[in-house]
Design an enzyme around this catalytic site. Structure first.
Site, PDB file in Angstrom:
ATOM      1  N   GLY A 125       0.045  14.176  -3.227  1.00 44.05           N
ATOM      2  CA  GLY A 125      -1.416  14.059  -3.252  1.00 44.05           C
ATOM      3  C   GLY A 125      -1.796  12.826  -4.041  1.00 44.05           C
ATOM      4  O   GLY A 125      -0.956  12.275  -4.758  1.00 44.05           O
ATOM      5  N   LYS A 130       1.912   1.966  -5.144  1.00 44.98           N
ATOM      6  CA  LYS A 130       2.450   1.368  -6.383  1.00 44.98           C
ATOM      7  C   LYS A 130       1.505   1.623  -7.557  1.00 44.98           C
ATOM      8  O   LYS A 130       1.933   1.851  -8.672  1.00 44.98           O
ATOM      9  CB  LYS A 130       2.614  -0.160  -6.211  1.00 44.98           C
ATOM     10  CG  LYS A 130       3.596  -0.542  -5.126  1.00 44.98           C
ATOM     11  CD  LYS A 130       3.645  -2.043  -4.949  1.00 44.98           C
ATOM     12  CE  LYS A 130       2.392  -2.636  -4.349  1.00 44.98           C
ATOM     13  NZ  LYS A 130       2.117  -2.251  -2.961  1.00 44.98           N
ATOM     14  N   GLN A 134       1.828  -6.366  -3.348  1.00 42.09           N
ATOM     15  CA  GLN A 134       2.462  -6.506  -2.033  1.00 42.09           C
ATOM     16  C   GLN A 134       3.830  -5.808  -1.986  1.00 42.09           C
ATOM     17  O   GLN A 134       3.983  -4.805  -2.641  1.00 42.09           O
ATOM     18  CB  GLN A 134       2.560  -7.976  -1.622  1.00 42.09           C
ATOM     19  CG  GLN A 134       1.215  -8.658  -1.412  1.00 42.09           C
ATOM     20  CD  GLN A 134       0.531  -9.036  -2.710  1.00 42.09           C
ATOM     21  OE1 GLN A 134       1.119  -9.662  -3.562  1.00 42.09           O
ATOM     22  NE2 GLN A 134      -0.717  -8.651  -2.860  1.00 42.09           N
ATOM     23  N   THR A 182      -6.008 -11.875   3.533  1.00 42.06           N
ATOM     24  CA  THR A 182      -7.146 -11.186   2.928  1.00 42.06           C
ATOM     25  C   THR A 182      -8.295 -12.163   2.675  1.00 42.06           C
ATOM     26  O   THR A 182      -9.361 -11.749   2.219  1.00 42.06           O
ATOM     27  CB  THR A 182      -6.736 -10.521   1.595  1.00 42.06           C
ATOM     28  OG1 THR A 182      -6.226 -11.538   0.727  1.00 42.06           O
ATOM     29  CG2 THR A 182      -5.676  -9.459   1.814  1.00 42.06           C
ATOM     30  N   ALA A 227      -4.204  -7.867  -3.616  1.00 42.31           N
ATOM     31  CA  ALA A 227      -3.722  -6.504  -3.831  1.00 42.31           C
ATOM     32  C   ALA A 227      -4.900  -5.534  -3.922  1.00 42.31           C
ATOM     33  O   ALA A 227      -6.011  -5.926  -4.274  1.00 42.31           O
ATOM     34  CB  ALA A 227      -2.912  -6.433  -5.120  1.00 42.31           C
ATOM     35  N   GLY A 228      -4.633  -4.291  -3.601  1.00 40.21           N
ATOM     36  CA  GLY A 228      -5.631  -3.241  -3.786  1.00 40.21           C
ATOM     37  C   GLY A 228      -4.893  -1.966  -4.126  1.00 40.21           C
ATOM     38  O   GLY A 228      -4.111  -1.472  -3.319  1.00 40.21           O
ATOM     39  N   HIS A 229      -5.073  -1.504  -5.342  1.00 42.89           N
ATOM     40  CA  HIS A 229      -4.390  -0.281  -5.772  1.00 42.89           C
ATOM     41  C   HIS A 229      -5.439   0.781  -6.089  1.00 42.89           C
ATOM     42  O   HIS A 229      -6.298   0.568  -6.930  1.00 42.89           O
ATOM     43  CB  HIS A 229      -3.569  -0.529  -7.036  1.00 42.89           C
ATOM     44  CG  HIS A 229      -2.643  -1.698  -6.940  1.00 42.89           C
ATOM     45  ND1 HIS A 229      -1.705  -1.828  -5.944  1.00 42.89           N
ATOM     46  CD2 HIS A 229      -2.509  -2.801  -7.702  1.00 42.89           C
ATOM     47  CE1 HIS A 229      -1.041  -2.950  -6.106  1.00 42.89           C
ATOM     48  NE2 HIS A 229      -1.518  -3.569  -7.163  1.00 42.89           N
ATOM     49  N   ASP A 246       0.807  -1.225   0.000  1.00 45.14           N
ATOM     50  CA  ASP A 246       0.000   0.000   0.000  1.00 45.14           C
ATOM     51  C   ASP A 246       0.837   1.272   0.000  1.00 45.14           C
ATOM     52  O   ASP A 246       0.437   2.301   0.539  1.00 45.14           O
ATOM     53  CB  ASP A 246      -0.957   0.009   1.207  1.00 45.14           C
ATOM     54  CG  ASP A 246      -1.820  -1.243   1.240  1.00 45.14           C
ATOM     55  OD1 ASP A 246      -2.208  -1.695   0.157  1.00 45.14           O
ATOM     56  OD2 ASP A 246      -2.096  -1.750   2.342  1.00 45.14           O
TER      57      ASP A 246
HETATM   58  P1  GDP Z   1      -0.705   0.251  -3.562  1.00 43.17           P
HETATM   59  O1  GDP Z   1      -1.362  -1.004  -3.089  1.00 43.17           O
HETATM   60  O2  GDP Z   1       0.759   0.263  -3.337  1.00 43.17           O
HETATM   61  O3  GDP Z   1      -1.053   0.583  -4.990  1.00 43.17           O
HETATM   62  O4  GDP Z   1      -1.302   1.433  -2.665  1.00 43.17           O
HETATM   63  P2  GDP Z   1      -2.836   1.660  -2.230  1.00 43.17           P
HETATM   64  O5  GDP Z   1      -3.575   2.165  -3.430  1.00 43.17           O
HETATM   65  O6  GDP Z   1      -3.359   0.466  -1.524  1.00 43.17           O
HETATM   66  O7  GDP Z   1      -2.673   2.776  -1.126  1.00 43.17           O
HETATM   67  C1  GDP Z   1      -2.117   4.014  -1.421  1.00 43.17           C
HETATM   68  C2  GDP Z   1      -3.171   5.111  -1.165  1.00 43.17           C
HETATM   69  O8  GDP Z   1      -2.527   6.371  -1.119  1.00 43.17           O
HETATM   70  C3  GDP Z   1      -4.198   5.246  -2.280  1.00 43.17           C
HETATM   71  O9  GDP Z   1      -5.429   5.604  -1.693  1.00 43.17           O
HETATM   72  C4  GDP Z   1      -3.665   6.374  -3.153  1.00 43.17           C
HETATM   73  O10 GDP Z   1      -4.686   7.082  -3.825  1.00 43.17           O
HETATM   74  C5  GDP Z   1      -3.020   7.253  -2.125  1.00 43.17           C
HETATM   75  N1  GDP Z   1      -1.827   7.994  -2.575  1.00 43.17           N
HETATM   76  C6  GDP Z   1      -0.838   7.583  -3.398  1.00 43.17           C
HETATM   77  N2  GDP Z   1       0.127   8.514  -3.473  1.00 43.17           N
HETATM   78  C7  GDP Z   1      -0.265   9.541  -2.674  1.00 43.17           C
HETATM   79  C8  GDP Z   1       0.331  10.793  -2.297  1.00 43.17           C
HETATM   80  O11 GDP Z   1       1.428  11.146  -2.706  1.00 43.17           O
HETATM   81  N3  GDP Z   1      -0.378  11.555  -1.388  1.00 43.17           N
HETATM   82  C9  GDP Z   1      -1.587  11.183  -0.896  1.00 43.17           C
HETATM   83  N4  GDP Z   1      -2.186  11.965  -0.028  1.00 43.17           N
HETATM   84  N5  GDP Z   1      -2.162  10.011  -1.228  1.00 43.17           N
HETATM   85  C10 GDP Z   1      -1.513   9.203  -2.095  1.00 43.17           C
HETATM   86  P1  IMO Z   2      -0.947  -4.259  -2.166  1.00 37.63           P
HETATM   87  O1  IMO Z   2      -0.569  -4.806  -3.520  1.00 37.63           O
HETATM   88  C1  IMO Z   2      -0.986  -4.776   2.160  1.00 37.63           C
HETATM   89  C2  IMO Z   2      -1.111  -8.907   3.646  1.00 37.63           C
HETATM   90  C3  IMO Z   2      -2.359  -9.362   4.355  1.00 37.63           C
HETATM   91  C4  IMO Z   2      -1.762 -10.379   5.311  1.00 37.63           C
HETATM   92  C5  IMO Z   2      -0.659 -11.018   4.481  1.00 37.63           C
HETATM   93  C6  IMO Z   2      -1.056 -12.340   3.834  1.00 37.63           C
HETATM   94  O2  IMO Z   2      -2.214  -3.484  -2.174  1.00 37.63           O
HETATM   95  O3  IMO Z   2       0.200  -3.545  -1.551  1.00 37.63           O
HETATM   96  P2  IMO Z   2      -2.638 -12.965   1.798  1.00 37.63           P
HETATM   97  O4  IMO Z   2      -4.103 -12.751   1.596  1.00 37.63           O
HETATM   98  O5  IMO Z   2      -1.777 -12.363   0.741  1.00 37.63           O
HETATM   99  O6  IMO Z   2      -2.287 -14.410   2.026  1.00 37.63           O
HETATM  100  O7  IMO Z   2      -2.311 -12.219   3.191  1.00 37.63           O
HETATM  101  O8  IMO Z   2      -0.319 -10.076   3.469  1.00 37.63           O
HETATM  102  N1  IMO Z   2      -1.321  -8.344   2.290  1.00 37.63           N
HETATM  103  C7  IMO Z   2      -1.241  -7.038   1.991  1.00 37.63           C
HETATM  104  N2  IMO Z   2      -1.031  -5.972   2.776  1.00 37.63           N
HETATM  105  N3  IMO Z   2      -1.118  -4.618   0.838  1.00 37.63           N
HETATM  106  C8  IMO Z   2      -1.302  -5.682   0.021  1.00 37.63           C
HETATM  107  O9  IMO Z   2      -1.305  -5.582  -1.323  1.00 37.63           O
HETATM  108  C9  IMO Z   2      -1.414  -6.968   0.589  1.00 37.63           C
HETATM  109  N4  IMO Z   2      -1.619  -8.209   0.112  1.00 37.63           N
HETATM  110  C10 IMO Z   2      -1.551  -9.036   1.146  1.00 37.63           C
HETATM  111  O10 IMO Z   2      -2.980  -8.291   5.030  1.00 37.63           O
HETATM  112  O11 IMO Z   2      -1.151  -9.733   6.399  1.00 37.63           O
HETATM  113 MG    MG Z   3      -2.821  -1.618  -1.750  1.00 34.77          MG
END
Ligand code: GDP
Ligand code: IMO
Ligand code: MG
Length: 428
Positions: A414, A16, A223, A128, A39-41, A13
């Site tokens: 942001g 990426k 991850q 998850t 994953a959750g992006h 998170d």
């Molecule tokens: P990922 O799994 O690595 O793609 O990251 P996630 O999407 O799960 O979590 C990152 C969160 O931060 C998302 O809600 C993005 O919209 C937000 N985000 C990313 N870059 C920035 C930044 O530079 N500033 C702020 N405030 N939010 C950001």
């Molecule tokens: P992104 O791509 C944050 C964590 C879970 C748990 C562990 C194992 O959005 O960064 P799993 O379901 O993969 O067997 O769970 O890994 N986990 C993550 N934490 N971001 C993720 O993906 C994750 N994918 C798995 O919370 O601790």
């Molecule tokens: Mg994520």
């Protein structure tokens, strides 16, 4: 023309999705090489906000071909739901390619993921619940079901039957659940075959040919390093290779073809699920990071555990990935803090350690050694050049760069695509 790997350098998170999305408009292919819909992006484009799970972030850029590589585990129900959701919002999803060797997540592995967690009790991982671990376990145990299997009903039925021989015993006798019917699972998977067929390709061949022709490829990790099955905080990890090496095994592109490896780090740290986290804050400061940073899981909605930046983790991620660049995200979230502690080393049972302790017990005992940096109060969300940042924010970035093992090439201020300061291009 480069091949660039983008990986998470903390516990996931880091942003990426945003980093990859930004590159996508300038690249030909974006490949997801590990993980699945764990994953959750979140990607923000103007007024539109997209939550991607299984699909590579490149799906949002019209000129880019998104690829699900062989290293990914695919839940077909989720795949088609995500494709439909994006189509309904006007995104062209017709370019998606899926490796014929990627493994599928059958419904019984979702069940097993949840019941195993329950049985682990206090030792649970906090997964998850998407069936990721059991599906990678099947792959290694050579009882997995692959994308190509659903195009041959006889083979598919045989493989499902083979997998269920043991699993049904486990479900019945150990977990006290009902046995799973072979035909039910087979039919469930077969139902997707014709919709999937046009997307399926030898993606290793496609990507290598693209690189031969001078095209640009981004490899997007799910991850992160600290969740990697080999290098992370085992057993509190995911079950795939989330580090740069995984980009090669998970896509069928050799390491000699990779030009850059970019690590994404947040200006602080978060973690979802169980496991050690030395800089975790269980106080108001942690609550503030969660609130201002919106730190709730994109996939499960769980509140993320929050803490200060950990340079030991960043240096470790730089080492195991061979990082050439860092993308620093969410610097704006720190605005308004008078002082910002940064973990520069650990103290483990009275000893200072500058590197990641190689032993699990030591890491559990690690106490952060903090250096306090000055904060800033000016709104930085409009900054687009490094020199637009207040002095203290510049010093914070430069200090992190000095201690993290790679140059900071881009800074997020942001969530929006545009809210970024680029110091060095990642595609040169
Ligand atoms: P990922 O799994 O690595 O793609 O990251 P996630 O999407 O799960 O979590 C990152 C969160 O931060 C998302 O809600 C993005 O919209 C937000 N985000 C990313 N870059 C920035 C930044 O530079 N500033 C702020 N405030 N939010 C950001
Ligand atoms: P992104 O791509 C944050 C964590 C879970 C748990 C562990 C194992 O959005 O960064 P799993 O379901 O993969 O067997 O769970 O890994 N986990 C993550 N934490 N971001 C993720 O993906 C994750 N994918 C798995 O919370 O601790
Ligand atoms: Mg994520």
């Amino acid at each position: 023309m480069p091949a660039v790997v983008v990986v998470g350098a903390q516990w996931g998170d880091e942003g990426k999705g945003k980093a990859t999305d930004q590159l996508s408009s300038q690249v030909d292919y974006v490949v997801k090489f590990n993980g699945g819909n764990n994953a959750g992006h979140t990607v923000v484009v103007g007024e539109e906000k997209y939550a991607l799970h299984l699909l590579p972030s490149g799906i949002l850029s019209p000129g880019c071909t998104p690829v699900i590589g062989n290293g990914v585990v695919v839940d077909l129900e989720v795949l088609f739901a995500e494709l439909e959701g994006l189509s309904a919002r006007g995104v062209d999803v017709s370019r998606l390619l899926v490796s014929s060797s990627a493994h599928l997540i059958p419904s019984y592995n979702r069940t097993l993921d949840k019941v195993t967690e329950r049985f682990l009790g206090k030792r649970q991982i906090g997964t998850t619940g998407r069936g990721i671990g059991p599906t990678y376990a099947d792959k290694m145990a050579r009882v997995g079901i692959r994308v190509q299997d659903i195009f041959d009903e006889k083979i598919l039925r045989q493989k499902v039957e083979g997998a269920l021989v043991q699993k049904n015993q486990l479900l019945l006798k150990v977990y006290n659940r009902r046995a799973v019917d072979v035909d039910e699972v087979t039919d469930e998977l077969l139902a997707y075959a014709e919709r999937l067929r046009p997307m399926v390709a030898d993606t290793s061949l496609v990507l290598n040919q693209a690189l031969d022709e001078g095209r640009t490829v981004v490899f997007e990790a799910g991850q992160a390093a600290m969740l990697d099955v080999d290098h992370g905080t085992y057993p509190f990890v995911t079950s795939s290779s989330a580090t740069a090496g995984g980009a090669c095994t998970g896509s069928g592109v050799g390491p000699t073809r990779i030009d850059r490896v970019v690590g994404v780090v947040k200006a602080y740290t978060t973690r979802v699920g169980e496991g050690p986290f030395p800089t975790e804050l269980n106080d108001d400061a942690g609550e503030r990071l969660r609130r201002v940073g919106g730190e709730y899981g994109t996939t499960t909605g769980r509140p993320r555990r929050c803490g200060w930046y950990d340079a030991v983790v960043a240096r470790f991620a730089s080492r195991v990935n061979g990082l050439t660049d860092l993308v620093l995200t969410k610097l704006d979230v720190l605005t308004g803090l008078e002082k910002i502690p940064v973990c520069v080393a650990y103290e483990v049972d009275g000893r200072r350690m500058d590197d990641m302790p190689p032993n699990q017990t030591d890491f559990h005992h690690a106490r952060p050694v903090y250096e306090e940096l000055d904060g800033w109060s000016e709104d930085i969300s409009g900054a687009r050049e490094f020199s637009d940042l207040p002095d203290a924010a510049q010093r914070y970035v430069l200090a992190l760069e000095e201690m993290s093992g790679a140059r900071i090439s881009s800074i997020g201020v942001g969530p929006d695509r545009a809210a970024t300061i680029v110091r060095h291009s990642l595609l040169d």
